[in-house]
Design a protein around this motif. Structure first.
Motif, short mmCIF file in Angstrom:
data_model
loop_
_atom_site.label_atom_id
_atom_site.label_comp_id
_atom_site.label_asym_id
_atom_site.label_seq_id
_atom_site.Cartn_x
_atom_site.Cartn_y
_atom_site.Cartn_z
N LEU A 36 31.84 42.10 32.37
CA LEU A 36 31.48 40.75 32.79
C LEU A 36 31.79 39.78 31.65
O LEU A 36 31.49 40.06 30.49
N LEU A 37 32.41 38.66 31.99
CA LEU A 37 32.68 37.63 31.00
C LEU A 37 32.68 36.27 31.67
O LEU A 37 32.79 36.17 32.89
N ARG A 38 32.52 35.24 30.84
CA ARG A 38 32.55 33.87 31.36
C ARG A 38 33.59 33.09 30.57
O ARG A 38 33.70 33.22 29.36
N THR A 39 34.35 32.27 31.31
CA THR A 39 35.37 31.44 30.67
C THR A 39 34.86 30.00 30.57
O THR A 39 33.85 29.66 31.18
N ASN A 40 35.63 29.18 29.87
CA ASN A 40 35.39 27.74 29.95
C ASN A 40 36.03 27.25 31.25
O ASN A 40 36.44 28.07 32.09
N ARG A 41 36.18 25.95 31.44
CA ARG A 41 36.81 25.41 32.64
C ARG A 41 38.22 25.98 32.75
O ARG A 41 38.99 25.93 31.81
N VAL A 42 38.54 26.54 33.92
CA VAL A 42 39.84 27.20 34.11
C VAL A 42 40.92 26.16 34.38
O VAL A 42 40.70 25.19 35.11
N HIS A 43 42.06 26.35 33.76
CA HIS A 43 43.24 25.53 34.06
C HIS A 43 44.01 26.25 35.16
O HIS A 43 44.59 27.31 34.93
N TRP A 44 43.97 25.69 36.37
CA TRP A 44 44.65 26.29 37.52
C TRP A 44 46.06 25.73 37.60
O TRP A 44 46.28 24.55 37.35
N ILE A 45 47.03 26.54 38.00
CA ILE A 45 48.42 26.11 38.01
C ILE A 45 48.80 25.44 39.33
O ILE A 45 49.18 24.28 39.35
N ALA A 46 48.68 26.16 40.45
CA ALA A 46 49.15 25.62 41.74
C ALA A 46 48.06 24.81 42.45
O ALA A 46 48.28 23.68 42.86
N GLU A 47 46.90 25.42 42.60
CA GLU A 47 45.79 24.77 43.31
C GLU A 47 44.63 24.60 42.34
O GLU A 47 44.37 25.47 41.53
N GLN A 81 29.70 25.53 38.87
CA GLN A 81 29.74 24.09 39.11
C GLN A 81 30.67 23.35 38.15
O GLN A 81 31.34 22.40 38.53
N ASP A 82 30.70 23.79 36.89
CA ASP A 82 31.46 23.07 35.86
C ASP A 82 32.94 23.46 35.81
O ASP A 82 33.66 23.04 34.91
N GLY A 83 33.40 24.30 36.76
CA GLY A 83 34.80 24.69 36.78
C GLY A 83 35.09 25.95 35.98
O GLY A 83 36.20 26.46 35.99
N SER A 84 34.07 26.46 35.28
CA SER A 84 34.23 27.75 34.60
C SER A 84 34.09 28.85 35.64
O SER A 84 33.71 28.59 36.77
N VAL A 85 34.41 30.08 35.25
CA VAL A 85 34.22 31.21 36.16
C VAL A 85 33.54 32.37 35.45
O VAL A 85 33.70 32.54 34.24
N ILE A 138 37.27 43.10 24.72
CA ILE A 138 37.35 41.69 25.15
C ILE A 138 36.62 40.87 24.08
O ILE A 138 35.55 41.26 23.65
N THR A 139 37.22 39.76 23.67
CA THR A 139 36.65 38.98 22.57
C THR A 139 36.61 37.50 22.92
O THR A 139 37.59 36.97 23.43
N PRO A 140 35.49 36.82 22.64
CA PRO A 140 35.45 35.37 22.84
C PRO A 140 36.60 34.70 22.07
O PRO A 140 36.93 35.13 20.96
N GLY A 141 37.20 33.69 22.69
CA GLY A 141 38.32 33.00 22.07
C GLY A 141 39.65 33.44 22.65
O GLY A 141 40.62 32.69 22.62
N GLN A 142 39.70 34.66 23.21
CA GLN A 142 40.91 35.09 23.90
C GLN A 142 40.99 34.36 25.24
O GLN A 142 39.98 33.85 25.73
N PHE A 143 42.17 34.33 25.84
CA PHE A 143 42.32 33.71 27.15
C PHE A 143 42.36 34.77 28.24
O PHE A 143 43.05 35.78 28.11
N SER A 169 44.36 30.11 33.81
CA SER A 169 43.69 30.79 32.70
C SER A 169 42.52 29.98 32.18
O SER A 169 42.44 28.77 32.39
N GLY A 170 41.63 30.68 31.48
CA GLY A 170 40.49 30.03 30.83
C GLY A 170 40.14 30.79 29.57
O GLY A 170 40.32 32.01 29.50
N LYS A 171 39.65 30.08 28.59
CA LYS A 171 39.24 30.73 27.33
C LYS A 171 37.94 31.48 27.56
O LYS A 171 37.02 30.97 28.19
N ILE A 172 37.86 32.70 27.04
CA ILE A 172 36.65 33.51 27.15
C ILE A 172 35.59 32.95 26.20
O ILE A 172 35.83 32.85 25.00
#
Length: 126
Positions: free
Chosen positions: A15-26, A59-63, A74-79, A91-94
């Motif tokens: 289990l991990l959480r990213t920051n707000r994800v940058h989506w490419i197509a949608e 809600q904030d766009g993270s996942v 898995i390490t925080p700071g990786q994408f 993608s989103g930063k972990i």
């Protein structure tokens, strides 16, 4: 923290959480918006095998990313990079990770006897 071996359970997370994800197509994919979760694949290192996962949109766009089976180191700071088939979704930063497999195993061994005792109270053994 230094694990006793390369394959120590403390190195594995599912289990991990990213920051707000940058989506490419949608922005974000329609299925994720509609269902609030979506199956896809992800990787966090270039050229690593894709790992099946389920994304849960916040809600904030993270996942939150829940892996089908725990991944190592898995390490925080990786994408975290997400894929559906051959298509890169975004993608989103972990930022954060859930407990390690080791921590979860420790919790189970401590909690098992308690659960069994509680069940015995409810249903007397015959």
């Amino acid at each position: 923290f230094k694990a006793p071996s390369r394959d120590h359970p403390a190195l594995y997370r599912d289990l991990l959480r990213t920051n707000r994800v940058h989506w490419i197509a949608e922005e974000p994919p329609a299925e994720l918006v509609r269902e609030k979760m979506m199956e896809c694949h992800f990787r966090f290192r270039h050229q690593m095998a894709l790992v099946p996962c389920v994304l849960t949109l916040n809600q904030d766009g993270s996942v939150w990313v829940t892996l089908v089976k725990p991944a190592r180191a898995i390490t925080p700071g990786q994408f975290a990079v997400f894929y559906k088939g051959d298509e890169c979704l975004g993608s989103g930063k972990i930022l954060r990770m859930g407990p390690s497999v080791y921590t979860l195993q420790q919790g189970k061994t401590q909690g098992e006897s308690t659960k069994k005792e509680e069940i015995d109270k409810i249903e007397p053994a015959t």
